[in-house]
Design a protein around this motif. Structure first.
Motif, PDB file in Angstrom:
ATOM      1  N   ALA A  80      -2.061  18.260   4.133  1.00  0.00           N
ATOM      2  CA  ALA A  80      -3.343  17.561   4.002  1.00  0.00           C
ATOM      3  C   ALA A  80      -4.324  18.329   3.124  1.00  0.00           C
ATOM      4  O   ALA A  80      -5.155  17.733   2.433  1.00  0.00           O
ATOM      5  N   PHE A  81      -4.224  19.660   3.133  1.00  0.00           N
ATOM      6  CA  PHE A  81      -5.131  20.471   2.318  1.00  0.00           C
ATOM      7  C   PHE A  81      -4.842  20.343   0.826  1.00  0.00           C
ATOM      8  O   PHE A  81      -5.708  20.621  -0.005  1.00  0.00           O
ATOM      9  N   PHE A  82      -3.640  19.915   0.483  1.00  0.00           N
ATOM     10  CA  PHE A  82      -3.226  19.874  -0.924  1.00  0.00           C
ATOM     11  C   PHE A  82      -3.026  18.446  -1.440  1.00  0.00           C
ATOM     12  O   PHE A  82      -2.666  18.256  -2.592  1.00  0.00           O
ATOM     13  N   ASN A  83      -3.274  17.470  -0.567  1.00  0.00           N
ATOM     14  CA  ASN A  83      -3.129  16.064  -0.939  1.00  0.00           C
ATOM     15  C   ASN A  83      -4.318  15.655  -1.806  1.00  0.00           C
ATOM     16  O   ASN A  83      -5.469  15.735  -1.379  1.00  0.00           O
ATOM     17  N   GLY A 118      -0.204  12.337  -5.170  1.00  0.00           N
ATOM     18  CA  GLY A 118       0.491  13.608  -5.361  1.00  0.00           C
ATOM     19  C   GLY A 118      -0.240  14.768  -4.717  1.00  0.00           C
ATOM     20  O   GLY A 118      -1.242  14.591  -4.016  1.00  0.00           O
ATOM     21  N   SER A 119       0.267  15.950  -4.958  1.00  0.00           N
ATOM     22  CA  SER A 119      -0.276  17.154  -4.331  1.00  0.00           C
ATOM     23  C   SER A 119      -0.558  18.239  -5.351  1.00  0.00           C
ATOM     24  O   SER A 119       0.026  18.264  -6.429  1.00  0.00           O
ATOM     25  N   LEU A 120      -1.444  19.142  -4.981  1.00  0.00           N
ATOM     26  CA  LEU A 120      -1.737  20.328  -5.778  1.00  0.00           C
ATOM     27  C   LEU A 120      -0.898  21.490  -5.266  1.00  0.00           C
ATOM     28  O   LEU A 120      -0.477  21.512  -4.115  1.00  0.00           O
ATOM     29  N   GLN A 121      -0.678  22.460  -6.110  1.00  0.00           N
ATOM     30  CA  GLN A 121       0.040  23.674  -5.708  1.00  0.00           C
ATOM     31  C   GLN A 121      -0.895  24.680  -5.053  1.00  0.00           C
ATOM     32  O   GLN A 121      -0.472  25.490  -4.228  1.00  0.00           O
ATOM     33  N   GLU A 122      -2.164  24.634  -5.432  1.00  0.00           N
ATOM     34  CA  GLU A 122      -3.149  25.542  -4.856  1.00  0.00           C
ATOM     35  C   GLU A 122      -4.517  24.880  -4.909  1.00  0.00           C
ATOM     36  O   GLU A 122      -4.740  23.953  -5.685  1.00  0.00           O
ATOM     37  N   PHE A 174      -8.436  10.043   6.145  1.00  0.00           N
ATOM     38  CA  PHE A 174      -7.796  11.357   6.132  1.00  0.00           C
ATOM     39  C   PHE A 174      -6.552  11.350   7.021  1.00  0.00           C
ATOM     40  O   PHE A 174      -5.479  11.827   6.621  1.00  0.00           O
ATOM     41  N   LEU A 175      -6.677  10.799   8.238  1.00  0.00           N
ATOM     42  CA  LEU A 175      -5.538  10.725   9.151  1.00  0.00           C
ATOM     43  C   LEU A 175      -4.441   9.832   8.580  1.00  0.00           C
ATOM     44  O   LEU A 175      -3.252  10.140   8.686  1.00  0.00           O
ATOM     45  N   PHE A 176      -4.845   8.731   7.972  1.00  0.00           N
ATOM     46  CA  PHE A 176      -3.876   7.823   7.372  1.00  0.00           C
ATOM     47  C   PHE A 176      -3.098   8.538   6.267  1.00  0.00           C
ATOM     48  O   PHE A 176      -1.869   8.463   6.198  1.00  0.00           O
ATOM     49  N   ASN A 177      -3.811   9.244   5.408  1.00  0.00           N
ATOM     50  CA  ASN A 177      -3.158   9.978   4.324  1.00  0.00           C
ATOM     51  C   ASN A 177      -2.186  11.026   4.860  1.00  0.00           C
ATOM     52  O   ASN A 177      -1.131  11.274   4.266  1.00  0.00           O
ATOM     53  N   MET A 178      -2.530  11.625   5.994  1.00  0.00           N
ATOM     54  CA  MET A 178      -1.688  12.664   6.573  1.00  0.00           C
ATOM     55  C   MET A 178      -0.314  12.114   6.959  1.00  0.00           C
ATOM     56  O   MET A 178       0.703  12.793   6.817  1.00  0.00           O
ATOM     57  N   HIS A 179      -0.280  10.866   7.410  1.00  0.00           N
ATOM     58  CA  HIS A 179       0.975  10.278   7.881  1.00  0.00           C
ATOM     59  C   HIS A 179       1.660   9.411   6.831  1.00  0.00           C
ATOM     60  O   HIS A 179       2.842   9.073   6.989  1.00  0.00           O
TER      61      HIS A 179
END
Length: 217
Positions: A66-69, A79-83, A118-123
């Motif tokens: 979730a921190f990198f979404n 997509g996601s970030l690497q950092e 945020f919760l939706f994105n997590m799942h």
């Protein structure tokens, strides 16, 4: 000599506080924790969140991701970030803040929607805008099987039943020719209509003082 790292000024901290809903003291505390987690670097990577407090959490992977979404960082692209940097870290942390006492009903509703998204994105692990039944089943099964109170097969059976219940709720509003592909964000909101989310989302694994980031139960 080691590399030098600039510290944000108080004006910068205040700007971040104004934009993210934290107090100045909370921003300073969160910056200290960010530096501790990152090893005093300017960015945080997934391995930096591989900490004991998360080790036994059944949705540990989802929390870290979730921190990198990008969607949680107000980035329209999937997509996601690497950092992530401190401001991005702070944006994710802001989803866990409780509502301010002086919030209007309109602002509270906006905060609730942010938390639900945020919760939706997590799942929604494949970032396609839908929590598929397989994704939903996996989350429920993980939560139950890792609680230590029931076996994996029982957890799977309960997860399947929960999945069918969700499908039945949402299929009721569909046309006969439509195929149920999974939970959209609109369906997700309906499912959690009676759940008071505004002050129930917590994050304790950062080991911050309770006055800084935790929400009340």
């Amino acid at each position: 000599m080691g590399a030098s790292h600039s510290l944000p000024t108080e004006n910068k901290f205040q700007d971040l506080a104004d934009r993210n809903g934290f107090s100045l003291v909370q921003i300073q505390n969160l910056h200290g924790r960010f530096k501790q987690l990152s090893g005093n670097e300017e960015t945080l990577r997934r391995e930096n969140l591989d900490i004991p407090a998360l080790a036994n959490n059944p949705i540990r992977t989802q929390i870290i991701e979730a921190f990198f979404n990008k969607r949680n960082l107000q980035n329209d692209s999937p997509g996601s970030l690497q950092e992530i940097n401190f401001e991005e870290f702070l944006k994710v942390m802001s989803y866990f803040r409780p509502p301010a006492l002086n919030m209007t009903n309109e602002d509270k509703e906006a905060l609730r929607k942010e938390k639900l998204q945020f919760l939706f994105n997590m799942h929604d692990t494949d970032n396609d805008g839908t929590i598929t039944l397989d994704e939903y089943r996996k989350v429920v099964e993980e939560l139950l099987s890792k609680s230590g109170t029931i076996g994996q097969e029982t957890a799977k059976a309960i997860a399947d039943a929960a999945m069918l219940e969700v499908a039945s709720i949402n299929v009721g509003s569909m046309e006969e020719h439509e195929f149920y592909e999974g939970i959209t964000f609109e369906h997700f909101e309906q499912i959690l209509t009676r759940v008071e989310m505004e002050s129930r989302m917590h994050i304790r694994f950062l080991n911050m003082p309770t006055t800084t980031v935790s929400c009340r139960k």
